[in-house]
Every structure is written in structure tokens, then in C-alpha cells.
Design a protein around this motif. Sequence first.
Motif, short mmCIF file in Angstrom:
data_model
loop_
_atom_site.label_atom_id
_atom_site.label_comp_id
_atom_site.label_asym_id
_atom_site.label_seq_id
_atom_site.Cartn_x
_atom_site.Cartn_y
_atom_site.Cartn_z
N ALA A 1 5.40 -6.99 -1.66
CA ALA A 1 4.71 -6.41 -0.50
C ALA A 1 3.62 -7.36 -0.01
O ALA A 1 3.43 -7.53 1.20
N TYR A 2 2.93 -7.99 -0.94
CA TYR A 2 1.87 -8.91 -0.55
C TYR A 2 2.42 -10.12 0.21
O TYR A 2 1.84 -10.56 1.22
N MET A 3 3.55 -10.66 -0.24
CA MET A 3 4.11 -11.82 0.46
C MET A 3 4.59 -11.44 1.86
O MET A 3 4.44 -12.22 2.81
N HIS A 4 5.16 -10.24 2.00
CA HIS A 4 5.53 -9.79 3.35
C HIS A 4 4.29 -9.70 4.23
O HIS A 4 4.31 -10.05 5.41
N HIS A 5 3.23 -9.24 3.63
CA HIS A 5 1.94 -9.12 4.33
C HIS A 5 1.44 -10.50 4.77
O HIS A 5 1.01 -10.70 5.91
N VAL A 6 1.55 -11.49 3.89
CA VAL A 6 1.14 -12.86 4.22
C VAL A 6 1.94 -13.39 5.40
O VAL A 6 1.39 -13.95 6.35
N TYR A 7 3.25 -13.17 5.37
CA TYR A 7 4.08 -13.69 6.46
C TYR A 7 3.88 -12.89 7.75
O TYR A 7 3.82 -13.46 8.84
N ALA B 1 1.30 -11.55 8.83
CA ALA B 1 0.02 -11.90 9.44
C ALA B 1 0.09 -13.23 10.19
O ALA B 1 -0.72 -13.47 11.08
N ARG B 2 1.03 -14.09 9.82
CA ARG B 2 1.04 -15.45 10.36
C ARG B 2 2.29 -15.80 11.13
O ARG B 2 2.42 -16.91 11.64
N GLU B 3 3.22 -14.86 11.18
CA GLU B 3 4.46 -15.08 11.93
C GLU B 3 4.67 -13.91 12.89
O GLU B 3 4.34 -12.78 12.57
N SER B 4 5.25 -14.20 14.04
CA SER B 4 5.48 -13.12 15.00
C SER B 4 6.65 -12.22 14.62
O SER B 4 6.69 -11.06 15.00
N ALA B 5 7.61 -12.76 13.89
CA ALA B 5 8.75 -11.94 13.49
C ALA B 5 8.30 -10.83 12.54
O ALA B 5 7.37 -11.02 11.76
N ARG B 6 8.94 -9.71 12.63
CA ARG B 6 8.57 -8.57 11.80
C ARG B 6 9.78 -7.66 11.67
O ARG B 6 10.65 -7.63 12.53
N GLY C 1 5.50 -4.63 3.94
CA GLY C 1 4.15 -5.00 3.56
C GLY C 1 3.11 -4.29 4.37
O GLY C 1 3.40 -3.57 5.30
N GLY C 2 1.88 -4.50 4.01
CA GLY C 2 0.79 -3.82 4.68
C GLY C 2 0.03 -4.71 5.62
O GLY C 2 0.56 -5.68 6.15
N GLY C 3 -1.20 -4.38 5.87
CA GLY C 3 -2.01 -5.11 6.83
C GLY C 3 -2.51 -6.42 6.28
O GLY C 3 -1.93 -6.99 5.37
#
Lengths: 92, 378
Positions: free
Chosen positions: A66-72, A74-79, A86-88
Motif C-alpha cells: 500500500a505504501y509503494m502504491h502511495h509513493v507512485y 503521489a508522483r505519477e499521474s496514472a492511477r 494505496g492511501g494519500g
Amino acid sequence: MNKLVNAIVAVGLISTLAACSQTPAPEALAQQSNDDAWLTPWVKPYERENLNKAVMSWDLDPVANAYMHHVYQARESARGAEGTSGGGCGCN
Amino acid sequence: MAVTRLLFAVALVLTSIQASIAAQLPEDRADAMYHSYQGGGMSIDGPSILVRKKIGSAVSVSANYYVDSVSSASVDVLATASPYKEERDEQSVGIDFLNEKTLLSVGYGQSNENDYNAKTYSIGVSQSFFGDLSTLSFSYSRGDDEVGQTGNPDFLEQASRANFKLGWSQIASKNWTFDVALETISDQGYLNNPYRSYRYLDASAANGYSYATEIYPSTRTSTAMAVRSRYYFPIDGAIYGEARVFSDTWGIEAQNYKLGYTQALYDNWLLDFHIRHYAQTKADFYQDLFDRKDQYNYMARDKEMSTYSDLTIGLKVRYLFKFAPGSIVNASSLNLAWDHIQFDYDDFRNVLVNDGAGQEPFYAFSANVVKAYISIWY
């Protein structure tokens, strides 16, 4: 998005109507029975030892994933469509 | 301000509505993690704690507490503002109900910081069939955000979000699984960051340009589709891969690919290596340098809206402690993971280098992400 939802609903309705509108003949039922036999699950529960091992798990580390999804996120437009969500972030 | 609008899926962390091998309750476990992100002038760290516990044979509950302690001196901040520190706290709870081969999951999460509050609600259902070889899942979540601005008590905006996700998980053989996921996300409201600015040519400025607050569209809809797969090797290892394509109504198109290998050793050790590549095109309303102020209806210079790519190389090592049957704790693991990410921007320039307006070198930076955590199964 509305198109997607409409498409899903349409596929479901068409499948249901198609199933209701066809009454198979006895010969067809016999053939279907043979087909069902072919379509039985091909991996038995006792054959899933390898699948249950840690190296085959997508969810071995839910907090870290979840944390790694959060990292990405926050820095990538894809979601979206991640295996886990992940969270905020703090990400400026 | 942290871009907390991405919180929309936070409650899903605690639920199991993503496709899994079969509809089943999550394991009873607790995880305590320290996380650290260092790169691009940003330093973010903090704890994350997750606890899951079954109640009877049909219900499982979970709770997560997460903190980001942020110290920022990124290129965006240094260009138009001053370095800052802030903290974001996040709490979420979830509950899963299992009825034969159907799993119903409900979640709630909230995130709070000095200038941004977010709440997320989620519900999902997954159904196993075909001898538990196949699992279909569907989830919906909604997020409601309040956007503030430090130093401006009169500034208060709203944003809302809805996401729909379909998942299909399949056991293909006794050594092979794959998943397919499709997710659509729809945003509405104040979607930009009130601290971010676009820059435009200004002959009256000493360096040839000035800044103005960005203007984003008030709606955005995106669609992403992903496939992933794992294959087991009889040497107690597994190779895995993921691919995702993405597009949205802002004109951004993106793809990312990941390939990894996990190996178990000596019953207790587990090693993992992976590599991931991501690339995207810019938003329609992005430019590094506009010709003039208010040139278009929508104008952005967020580097996350630009054309760029990033490459991640990651390692993880785990040691598993096994306890005697009947113990309160069944097993425990110590884990250390490190990821190195290199970002390279194709049309976002580093304004901290004074080479003349529009002549600065393109920006690039690298980041290190460290996760140290302990997991306990009981």
C-alpha cells in the motif's frame, strides 16, 4: 465511465435473456453434460500447494504494498487498477 | 500541502475486495512499518501500523494508522515559496463478511493535515466460482475532500471522487495465476494544488518570467487496465510481472511495466528483486513556459502533468520466525526493502538553474524509498 457501466449492464442483460430464451433439447443436454465434464476445474484443491507458498502471494506485505502504491500515486499521474490500493501522501 | 486528494482509495488498504486467489477472510496479522522517502528535496518518513483479526469464522475486522512527516524543499517549493514541514495522519478501518464463496468488504478512511482533510468510503464484493479457480470482484469507493491554504483562512474548496473497479483473478495451472483489473475514477471540484504555479514570459521581470496560480479543469475521468501474473518454479521461486495502461480526459496517457523474481531460501529467508518502468505524456493544458498570463482557460506547470518517465530498481529481504503449534503467535517476519527511483522529465525545466527563460536544463532527480517492518501472524 457511463459508457463502461452501460456496457457492463448490457452484457449482463443480454446474457440473462439469451439463457432464458433457449430451451435445450434432450440431445443438447447430453452434449452439454459432456462439455461440462470437460470444463470441470482443472486444478484440484490438493494440487494448489505451490500456489499457497509465500513466493506466489501478491498480498504477503499489505502495508508495504500500500505504501509503494502511495509513493507512485503521489508522483505519477496514472492511477487505478493496482493490485492493492494505496492511501494519500505528502508529496509536493 | 500534501496532495491528499489521492486518498480516495485509502480504505481499500484494509479490505480484500481486490481479486485474490479465492474469496476468503484475510489472515489474522499485525504489521508495524517504518517508511522513508528521500529524494528531490523531499524527506518523508513515519510509521504505519495495521492490525487484522477474525471474529468467528465469517467476519474479519482491521484498522490502520499511518503518518507522513514531511520536510519539503522540492524544486516546485524552492521556485515559488519557502521550504516547509508538516505532518499528515491517516486512520482507516475495514470489515469483511464471508458467506460461503462471497466476500463483502466495507471500509472507511480519513486523512488530516493542516490544510487538507479527506474522507473515503468503500464497499466491495468478490465471488469465487469454478472450483475456486476464478474470482470476480467489484468495488466502489467515494472520497470527499476539503482543500485549504495555509495563511489564507478564507480559502476553502471541495473535491469529490468516485472509483469503480472490476477484477478477475484466475488460477491457470498448479503453478500459474493471473489477474486482470479495470478501474475508472471520476473527480469533480477543486482538483489543482493551490500552492502550485505556472510560469509565463514577462519582459518586465528580471529573469524574463513570472508566476501565476495554476488553473485546472474541475472534472477529470480516468481509466486504467492492468494485468499481472505469477509463475512458480520448483526451486521455490516465482517470477512475476505487471503491465498497466492508463488514459484520462486531461490528455494524459501512461504505461508501466514491472518484472520481478522472488526466491525462498533455507525455509526462513525470502529474497525479492524487481524492476519497474513508467512513462506518461503531458496533460493538454501543461506547458513549462506560457507565452503570457491567462493565455488559456486551463494552465498547469505541475511536473506530474508533464511528459516524463521513471525507473525503479528494488530489493527486499525477509526472515521468517516460526513458532511451535499452540503458541499465541504462529509466525513472525522481519523485513527490509529498498527501492531506488530515477525520474527524468522531458519538458519540465529546472528553473533553479539560471540559463535564461525556457533554456534551463530539463529536470531530473532520484529518490530512495526504505521500508523496515515486522509482521506477526496469530
